[in-house]
Design a protein around this motif. Structure first.
Motif, mmCIF file in Angstrom:
data_model
loop_
_atom_site.group_PDB
_atom_site.id
_atom_site.type_symbol
_atom_site.label_atom_id
_atom_site.label_comp_id
_atom_site.label_asym_id
_atom_site.label_seq_id
_atom_site.Cartn_x
_atom_site.Cartn_y
_atom_site.Cartn_z
ATOM 1 N N LEU A 93 0.838 -1.187 0.000
ATOM 2 C CA LEU A 93 0.000 0.000 0.000
ATOM 3 C C LEU A 93 0.877 1.243 0.000
ATOM 4 C CD1 LEU A 93 -2.621 -1.086 2.696
ATOM 5 C CD2 LEU A 93 -2.923 -1.114 0.199
ATOM 6 N N GLU A 94 0.287 2.373 -0.402
ATOM 7 C CA GLU A 94 1.026 3.624 -0.481
ATOM 8 C C GLU A 94 1.692 3.981 0.846
ATOM 9 O OE1 GLU A 94 0.208 8.373 -1.424
ATOM 10 O OE2 GLU A 94 -1.402 6.907 -1.618
ATOM 11 N N GLU A 95 0.975 3.795 1.941
ATOM 12 C CA GLU A 95 1.523 4.137 3.256
ATOM 13 C C GLU A 95 2.714 3.259 3.609
ATOM 14 O OE1 GLU A 95 2.360 6.140 6.498
ATOM 15 O OE2 GLU A 95 0.816 6.736 5.045
ATOM 16 N N GLU A 96 2.662 1.979 3.226
ATOM 17 C CA GLU A 96 3.791 1.083 3.482
ATOM 18 C C GLU A 96 4.999 1.497 2.663
ATOM 19 O OE1 GLU A 96 2.466 -3.322 4.383
ATOM 20 O OE2 GLU A 96 1.380 -2.572 2.645
ATOM 21 N N ASN A 97 4.776 1.864 1.402
ATOM 22 C CA ASN A 97 5.881 2.344 0.576
ATOM 23 C C ASN A 97 6.494 3.615 1.151
ATOM 24 O OD1 ASN A 97 5.979 0.342 -1.319
ATOM 25 N ND2 ASN A 97 4.880 1.455 -2.905
ATOM 26 N N ARG A 98 5.636 4.492 1.653
ATOM 27 C CA ARG A 98 6.146 5.723 2.244
ATOM 28 C C ARG A 98 7.023 5.419 3.457
ATOM 29 N NH1 ARG A 98 1.567 8.188 3.127
ATOM 30 N NH2 ARG A 98 1.498 9.062 1.036
ATOM 31 N N ARG A 112 4.263 14.410 4.282
ATOM 32 C CA ARG A 112 4.120 13.074 4.857
ATOM 33 C C ARG A 112 5.363 12.224 4.656
ATOM 34 N NH1 ARG A 112 -1.316 11.333 1.927
ATOM 35 N NH2 ARG A 112 -0.227 12.470 0.278
ATOM 36 N N SER A 113 6.014 12.343 3.501
ATOM 37 C CA SER A 113 7.232 11.561 3.263
ATOM 38 C C SER A 113 8.344 11.964 4.218
ATOM 39 C CB SER A 113 7.698 11.732 1.811
ATOM 40 O OG SER A 113 6.764 11.181 0.912
ATOM 41 N N LEU A 114 8.411 13.250 4.536
ATOM 42 C CA LEU A 114 9.422 13.706 5.495
ATOM 43 C C LEU A 114 9.087 13.234 6.896
ATOM 44 C CD1 LEU A 114 10.340 15.351 3.068
ATOM 45 C CD2 LEU A 114 10.712 17.284 4.612
ATOM 46 N N ALA A 115 7.788 13.225 7.217
ATOM 47 C CA ALA A 115 7.373 12.729 8.534
ATOM 48 C C ALA A 115 7.779 11.266 8.696
ATOM 49 C CB ALA A 115 5.868 12.896 8.707
ATOM 50 N N SER A 116 7.602 10.460 7.632
ATOM 51 C CA SER A 116 8.000 9.050 7.677
ATOM 52 C C SER A 116 9.509 8.907 7.808
ATOM 53 C CB SER A 116 7.526 8.326 6.408
ATOM 54 O OG SER A 116 6.120 8.279 6.355
ATOM 55 N N THR A 117 10.243 9.785 7.160
ATOM 56 C CA THR A 117 11.708 9.757 7.242
ATOM 57 C C THR A 117 12.181 10.047 8.658
ATOM 58 O OG1 THR A 117 11.936 10.448 4.931
ATOM 59 C CG2 THR A 117 13.828 10.819 6.386
ATOM 60 N N ILE A 118 11.623 11.068 9.262
ATOM 61 C CA ILE A 118 12.040 11.451 10.611
ATOM 62 C C ILE A 118 11.604 10.405 11.625
ATOM 63 C CG2 ILE A 118 11.706 13.205 12.415
ATOM 64 C CD1 ILE A 118 11.644 15.264 10.067
ATOM 65 N N ALA A 147 15.562 14.897 -1.591
ATOM 66 C CA ALA A 147 14.119 14.954 -1.808
ATOM 67 C C ALA A 147 13.536 13.548 -1.697
ATOM 68 C CB ALA A 147 13.800 15.542 -3.180
ATOM 69 N N VAL A 148 12.439 13.439 -0.959
ATOM 70 C CA VAL A 148 11.752 12.163 -0.769
ATOM 71 C C VAL A 148 10.354 12.320 -1.354
ATOM 72 C CG1 VAL A 148 11.107 10.370 0.889
ATOM 73 C CG2 VAL A 148 13.034 11.890 1.408
ATOM 74 N N ALA A 149 10.063 11.584 -2.429
ATOM 75 C CA ALA A 149 8.770 11.760 -3.097
ATOM 76 C C ALA A 149 8.469 10.561 -3.979
ATOM 77 C CB ALA A 149 8.778 13.031 -3.951
ATOM 78 N N SER A 150 7.178 10.243 -4.102
ATOM 79 C CA SER A 150 6.759 9.152 -4.986
ATOM 80 C C SER A 150 5.291 9.318 -5.336
ATOM 81 C CB SER A 150 6.980 7.790 -4.306
ATOM 82 O OG SER A 150 6.086 7.630 -3.219
ATOM 83 N N GLY A 151 4.838 8.502 -6.288
ATOM 84 C CA GLY A 151 3.434 8.499 -6.676
ATOM 85 C C GLY A 151 3.237 8.973 -8.103
ATOM 86 N N LYS A 152 2.309 8.337 -8.802
ATOM 87 C CA LYS A 152 2.024 8.687 -10.193
ATOM 88 C C LYS A 152 1.651 10.156 -10.334
ATOM 89 C CE LYS A 152 -0.879 7.320 -14.117
ATOM 90 N NZ LYS A 152 -1.959 6.414 -14.581
ATOM 91 N N THR A 205 12.870 7.550 -3.850
ATOM 92 C CA THR A 205 11.557 7.311 -4.434
ATOM 93 C C THR A 205 11.302 5.810 -4.505
ATOM 94 O OG1 THR A 205 10.091 7.903 -6.290
ATOM 95 C CG2 THR A 205 12.375 7.332 -6.838
ATOM 96 N N ASP A 206 10.240 5.394 -5.199
ATOM 97 C CA ASP A 206 10.004 3.961 -5.389
ATOM 98 C C ASP A 206 10.183 3.596 -6.857
ATOM 99 O OD1 ASP A 206 7.629 4.574 -6.757
ATOM 100 O OD2 ASP A 206 6.381 4.262 -4.996
ATOM 101 N N ASP A 207 10.190 2.290 -7.147
ATOM 102 C CA ASP A 207 10.515 1.837 -8.495
ATOM 103 C C ASP A 207 9.470 2.250 -9.528
ATOM 104 O OD1 ASP A 207 8.675 0.124 -7.312
ATOM 105 O OD2 ASP A 207 9.688 -1.717 -7.918
ATOM 106 N N THR A 208 8.202 2.199 -9.163
ATOM 107 C CA THR A 208 7.156 2.592 -10.102
ATOM 108 C C THR A 208 7.304 4.051 -10.503
ATOM 109 O OG1 THR A 208 5.621 0.970 -9.161
ATOM 110 C CG2 THR A 208 4.662 2.753 -10.465
ATOM 111 N N THR A 209 7.546 4.905 -9.526
ATOM 112 C CA THR A 209 7.719 6.332 -9.805
ATOM 113 C C THR A 209 8.980 6.580 -10.609
ATOM 114 O OG1 THR A 209 6.612 6.837 -7.707
ATOM 115 C CG2 THR A 209 7.835 8.620 -8.762
#
Length: 347
Positions: A97-102, A129-135, A289-294, A314-318
């Motif tokens: 899921l998106e949240e797991e990838n984040r 949100r991606s930065l929140a997950s990183t921290i 930079a931390v970012a992903s998503g179509k 990022t992730d592989d799909t992005t």
């Protein structure tokens, strides 16, 4: 002691093959990581292995392995080569899921950040949100005498956990570092108000400190309602975001909008935002930079073309979407075919 070879697994069917393949991946990953360390510091792999053993014995390092978060090295190299990045981290997303990838990207970004931070540095933090997950994923084994500062004013989100002020405090807390706040909003009603606010002594001091940051950690925003409305809540509505898109905007960083080639747009809204500005980013040593998503494909590509970052997580799909879009819009051939992307995976 019985020697454990592939024969040990015979008679156990597909499960045995899976276990053996996983063992090969584990060994290959460990070998690659030691080769990478050796290359960076200019010693042999055997020296790296010996030093790691000594560090573990002396309690200098703790080994934390998160096998679910696999990386795609081929895509990482292609991004680095294509856009002149210092580094890239590409998460193998799979069916998560998106949240797991984040969360997985946060783990990769946190490890990367930990390898860069050192005493005496200034580290700038944006929002999202991606930065929140990183921290959240930060797990340092040492204190670092950093100064952590926001790079923009307060955002309009009703979720304080993704705002710069909270992220700055949490990042500093993880390393036992100092931190500063920027007591102004991200966007004000007119240019005159913005110019007056940035001349206030406290605001002027923090912005100047942020512009001299050694490392900046930020996200990449797009104009799709599902990824922008929360950040711009109270500042810009969907109708205004659509107007910006019609004027050529594909993304925003540091509260400023840019086009598909990464050019800062000549818009009043860009002159009303309070922050270090995206044109400061190319002169900062490490911009992560931390970012992903179509929905963020165009925004990420524009940021890469504008040279607003030199490290991407990022992730592989992005990553594939960004490379495909870049090829389609520039006509440049891809250095590797897609089949290789699905094969070269590491844990």
């Amino acid at each position: 002691m019985k020697k454990r070879t592939r024969d040990t697994f015979q008679g156990k069917g597909l499960a045995a093959d899976h276990d053996h393949d996983r063992l090969i991946l584990d060994v290959a990953h460990f070998y690659y990581e030691q080769e990478e360390i050796a290359r960076r510091i200019g010693v042999s792999r055997s020296t790296v292995s010996r030093l790691l053993d000594e560090a573990r014995e002396r309690g200098i390092v703790r080994i934390k392995i998160n096998y679910p978060w696999k990386r795609n090295l081929e895509l990482e190299q292609r991004l680095v080569t294509r856009f002149g990045l210092h580094e890239a981290r590409v998460l193998v997303g799979g069916e998560r899921l998106e949240e797991e990838n984040r969360r997985g990207m946060g783990e990769l970004a946190a490890r990367l950040i930990d390898s860069y931070v050192k005493d005496g540095q200034v580290l700038g933090v944006s929002y999202g949100r991606s930065l929140a997950s990183t921290i959240e994923a930060l797990d340092p084994s040492r204190e670092v005498a950093l100064t952590v500062v926001p790079v923009i004013g307060a955002i309009g989100s009703d979720n304080p956990s993704i705002d710069g002020a909270d992220l700055v405090r949490r990042f500093a807390s993880a390393y036992g570092a100092e931190y500063r706040y920027l007591p102004v909003p991200l966007l004000v009603e007119n240019i005159q108000t913005r110019d007056a606010l940035i001349q206030l002594p406290t605001v002027y001091e923090i912005l100047n400190l942020a512009k001299r940051a050694d490392i900046v950690l930020l996200g990449i925003g797009a104009l799709s309602p599902e990824v922008s409305s929360g950040i711009w809540k109270g500042y810009l509505d969907e109708r205004q975001l659509l107007r910006l898109k019609n004027q050529g905007a594909v993304g925003h960083m540091c509260g400023q909008f840019y086009d598909g080639q990464g050019h800062l747009l000549d818009l009043e809204v860009n002159r009303r935002s309070i922050g270090i500005g995206i044109q400061t980013l190319p002169i900062i040593e490490h911009v992560i930079a931390v970012a992903s998503g179509k929905a963020k494909t165009e925004a990420i590509l524009g940021a890469l073309r504008g040279k607003y970052l030199n490290i991407l997580v990022t992730d592989d799909t992005t990553a594939c979407s960004v490379l495909d879009l870049d090829e389609a819009s520039s006509g440049s051939p891809r250095p590797l075919d897609r089949a290789a992307d699905s094969v070269r995976l590491v844990v």
